[in-house]
Each structure stands twice: as C-alpha cells, then as structure tokens.
Design a protein around this motif. Structure first.
Motif, PDB file in Angstrom:
ATOM      1  N   SER A 164      -0.817   4.592   3.339  1.00  0.00           N
ATOM      2  CA  SER A 164       0.583   5.344   3.063  1.00  0.00           C
ATOM      3  C   SER A 164       1.408   5.876   4.333  1.00  0.00           C
ATOM      4  O   SER A 164       2.401   6.392   3.881  1.00  0.00           O
ATOM      5  CB  SER A 164       0.169   6.332   2.052  1.00  0.00           C
ATOM      6  OG  SER A 164      -0.862   7.371   2.693  1.00  0.00           O
ATOM      7  N   THR A 165       0.789   5.839   5.250  1.00  0.00           N
ATOM      8  CA  THR A 165       1.475   6.316   6.402  1.00  0.00           C
ATOM      9  C   THR A 165       1.266   5.617   7.721  1.00  0.00           C
ATOM     10  O   THR A 165       0.411   4.632   7.858  1.00  0.00           O
ATOM     11  CB  THR A 165       0.685   7.747   6.773  1.00  0.00           C
ATOM     12  OG1 THR A 165      -0.634   7.732   7.075  1.00  0.00           O
ATOM     13  CG2 THR A 165       0.825   8.647   5.752  1.00  0.00           C
ATOM     14  N   LEU A 166       2.111   5.854   8.396  1.00  0.00           N
ATOM     15  CA  LEU A 166       2.303   4.959   9.781  1.00  0.00           C
ATOM     16  C   LEU A 166       2.378   6.060  10.971  1.00  0.00           C
ATOM     17  O   LEU A 166       2.780   7.193  10.653  1.00  0.00           O
ATOM     18  CB  LEU A 166       3.585   4.021   9.833  1.00  0.00           C
ATOM     19  CG  LEU A 166       3.697   2.844   8.823  1.00  0.00           C
ATOM     20  CD1 LEU A 166       4.876   2.384   8.831  1.00  0.00           C
ATOM     21  CD2 LEU A 166       2.496   2.027   8.951  1.00  0.00           C
ATOM     22  N   SER A 254       9.570   5.263  11.567  1.00  0.00           N
ATOM     23  CA  SER A 254      10.498   4.722  10.389  1.00  0.00           C
ATOM     24  C   SER A 254       9.445   4.538   8.994  1.00  0.00           C
ATOM     25  O   SER A 254       8.286   4.141   9.232  1.00  0.00           O
ATOM     26  CB  SER A 254      10.685   3.284  10.901  1.00  0.00           C
ATOM     27  OG  SER A 254      11.105   2.473   9.837  1.00  0.00           O
ATOM     28  N   THR A 255      10.087   4.826   8.235  1.00  0.00           N
ATOM     29  CA  THR A 255       9.308   4.325   6.788  1.00  0.00           C
ATOM     30  C   THR A 255       9.847   2.859   6.529  1.00  0.00           C
ATOM     31  O   THR A 255      10.196   2.263   6.985  1.00  0.00           O
ATOM     32  CB  THR A 255      10.116   5.232   5.853  1.00  0.00           C
ATOM     33  OG1 THR A 255      11.396   4.830   5.524  1.00  0.00           O
ATOM     34  CG2 THR A 255       9.919   6.703   5.856  1.00  0.00           C
ATOM     35  N   VAL A 256       8.791   2.521   5.612  1.00  0.00           N
ATOM     36  CA  VAL A 256       8.941   1.035   5.059  1.00  0.00           C
ATOM     37  C   VAL A 256       8.929   0.990   3.492  1.00  0.00           C
ATOM     38  O   VAL A 256       8.018   1.515   3.101  1.00  0.00           O
ATOM     39  CB  VAL A 256       7.581   0.146   5.693  1.00  0.00           C
ATOM     40  CG1 VAL A 256       7.773  -1.324   5.041  1.00  0.00           C
ATOM     41  CG2 VAL A 256       7.649   0.171   7.273  1.00  0.00           C
ATOM     42  N   VAL A 257      10.084   0.515   3.222  1.00  0.00           N
ATOM     43  CA  VAL A 257      10.192   0.578   1.446  1.00  0.00           C
ATOM     44  C   VAL A 257      10.019  -0.901   1.415  1.00  0.00           C
ATOM     45  O   VAL A 257      10.274  -1.962   1.891  1.00  0.00           O
ATOM     46  CB  VAL A 257      11.665   1.046   1.027  1.00  0.00           C
ATOM     47  CG1 VAL A 257      11.856   2.388   1.708  1.00  0.00           C
ATOM     48  CG2 VAL A 257      12.628   0.084   1.579  1.00  0.00           C
ATOM     49  N   THR A 280       6.523   3.291  -0.957  1.00  0.00           N
ATOM     50  CA  THR A 280       7.281   3.680   0.321  1.00  0.00           C
ATOM     51  C   THR A 280       6.145   4.137   1.345  1.00  0.00           C
ATOM     52  O   THR A 280       5.552   5.088   0.966  1.00  0.00           O
ATOM     53  CB  THR A 280       8.365   4.911   0.362  1.00  0.00           C
ATOM     54  OG1 THR A 280       9.482   4.311  -0.348  1.00  0.00           O
ATOM     55  CG2 THR A 280       9.012   5.144   1.463  1.00  0.00           C
ATOM     56  N   VAL A 281       5.954   3.671   2.446  1.00  0.00           N
ATOM     57  CA  VAL A 281       5.023   4.037   3.459  1.00  0.00           C
ATOM     58  C   VAL A 281       5.834   4.538   4.572  1.00  0.00           C
ATOM     59  O   VAL A 281       6.701   4.423   5.104  1.00  0.00           O
ATOM     60  CB  VAL A 281       4.486   2.542   4.019  1.00  0.00           C
ATOM     61  CG1 VAL A 281       3.461   3.076   5.267  1.00  0.00           C
ATOM     62  CG2 VAL A 281       3.805   1.576   3.129  1.00  0.00           C
TER      63      VAL A 281
END
Length: 284
Positions: A164-166, A254-257, A280-281
């Motif tokens: 769920s997170t980067l 940056s998020t990743v959707v 969304t990550v």
C-alpha cells in the motif's frame, strides 16, 4: 328419522367448513422476490443563484443510481428580469457528496463517481450557469439532499495489490491481482497503471502483455516511463490474473494509481464496457 338425518348433515357441514378455509400445505408457494430496481435518476431543487440586472438561475442537483457509477448533473432554468427571450442554460462546476458527514464521492459537473450504494446523501455543488443566448451568467454554491434506494450492483471485476505504500529513492515490486467475478462478458480487459508525471518515477515489467504507452507523432518512439498499459485476455471466474510491476522512485514521492477497462457485451451495442478504479499505492 328425518330429524336425525338433518342433524347429521349439520355436523358434517360444520366439520367440512374449517377444512375449506385452510389451503393445502402442498399448494403453498413462496412469493416471488421483488424485481430489482432499475437504474434511475433522482433530482431535487438545490437553490437559486442571482446576478446583475435581475439575472437568476434556479438550479437542481441530480444523481443517478443502480449502475456502477453515480452520474451527477446540475440542470438549471435561467431568467433575466423582464426578458422576453427563452434561454437555454449551460451549467458547469464541481460537486461533493457526503453521507453521515463523510465525503464518499466528488467530481466535476457534469460528471460521475463510483456509486456508493443506497443511502441519504448531502450534495454540495459550486455551479456556474450561463445562458444561450447570452444574458445570464451567475455562479455560487447550491445544496440538496437526495435519498438513493437502488442497491449497489454486484462487482463484476476486482483489483488487489500486495503493498500500500512506496518510499522515495527506492525500487519496489508490486504484485497486482485482477479478478473477473461475473459470468457475463469475456476474459478481455485493459489494465492501466500510472505514476505522477514529472517526479521521475518509472514503471517497468517483464510481462509481455504490458507496454509503456507510446506518445508523439509517427515515427517518434518516445514512451511514458511512468505508465504501463497491459492487455489481459484470460480473465475467468475462478481464474484471476497477476501482473508484477517494479516501481522506481527518485527523491520525489509519487503515488501509483490503477484502473481496469472491460467489456460486458450485449450483442453489437456500442456502450457495453465499464471502468473500475483500482487501489492507489501511496508514498511517504
């Protein structure tokens, strides 16, 4: 003797009467379940906006229910003081829907979001109304409460991810699982991933079904390093598919959707597809 026979017939009649009032158990049938509520649109008055020289617009807010998406619009009737012309009204703006004080959907007008299911929603919209021909141009905030009763449609597809997170300055492997739950439609779907432009994020994979999208005019071969487009063709109920992606982040977060486009064919009807928002990550 005749008197005795009369009494006997009276007793027999009294015994048969209760039996006639009770229907046989084997004749009982369960009531048919109610038919599902068809998709519909509900509208309510939301307010009147006023402008210069007596210009005003009476605005309603409308929300659709019974489909995977909730379409929201703001139709209006616009007038100008002592004007004899009949105006057509163009509305634009943004909207927010809250249930029990919590924001559950938002977007532009007209626009749509995922249908959150039955319930009472407080809609707030910032609206601009312009007339055709010109003469009315007003804007402001309107509100309406709508109670939607259609059940939330059963999900036909689903997307899950194992993280769920980067973190910045890292390389992270994400495993996405894409499911098809419905027997309707087919096994084809387009699975898309995109990070934030300008952050230096890169999405890569060894999955041959995925490519970084091509941009520019032919014969340019430039591709978006922060996006992936995957063509899935083997989705079946009971047979999910997986896509493994490496996300490389530099110093900026940056998020990743993710999202999934799919077909639900109905012969040769044109608009039979759907779009599903995936997880969304986030980045911290």
């Amino acid at each position: 003797m005749p008197r005795r026979w009369t009494r006997l017939r009276t007793l027999l009649g009294a015994a048969v009467l209760p039996l006639a009032l009770v229907s046989p158990a084997w004749g009982d049938t369960d009531p048919a379940p109610p038919a599902p509520e068809p998709p519909s649109t509900l509208c309510a008055p939301a307010g009147t906006l006023h402008g210069a020289r007596g210009a005003h617009a009476m605005v309603s807010l409308c929300a659709g229910s019974g489909t995977p998406t909730m379409a929201v619009s703001a139709p209006a009737t616009c007038r100008q003081l002592r004007a004899t012309v009949h105006y057509a009204c163009r509305t634009s703006g943004t909207w927010t829907a809250r249930r029990a004080g919590e924001t559950v959907a938002s977007g532009t007008l007209p626009g749509s979001g995922q249908y959150p299911g039955p319930g009472t929603y407080d809609f707030t919209a910032t609206v601009r109304v312009r007339s055709i021909p010109e003469g009315v141009d007003v804007e402001g905030t309107v509100r309406a409460t709508l109670t939607l009763t259609a059940p939330r449609p059963k999900a036909t597809h689903g997307i899950e991810v194992d993280r769920s997170t980067l973190r910045p300055d890292s390389v992270t492997t994400l495993t996405y699982t894409v499911r098809r739950e419905s027997d309707e439609g087919d096994g084809s779907a387009r699975f898309g991933l995109i990070a934030e432009e300008g952050t230096g994020a890169e999405l890569t994979t060894t999955d041959t079904r995925c490519v970084n999208p091509l941009i520019g005019r032919h014969p340019a071969q430039d591709r978006l390093p922060h996006a992936l487009d995957c063509a899935l063709t083997d989705l079946q109920p009971g047979h999910p598919d997986t896509v493994v992606v490496r996300v490389t982040l530099k110093s900026r977060c940056s998020t990743v959707v993710s999202k999934l486009g799919y077909w639900m064919p109905q012969g040769q009807t044109l608009y039979t597809g759907g779009m599903l928002a995936g997880p969304t990550v986030t980045c911290s």
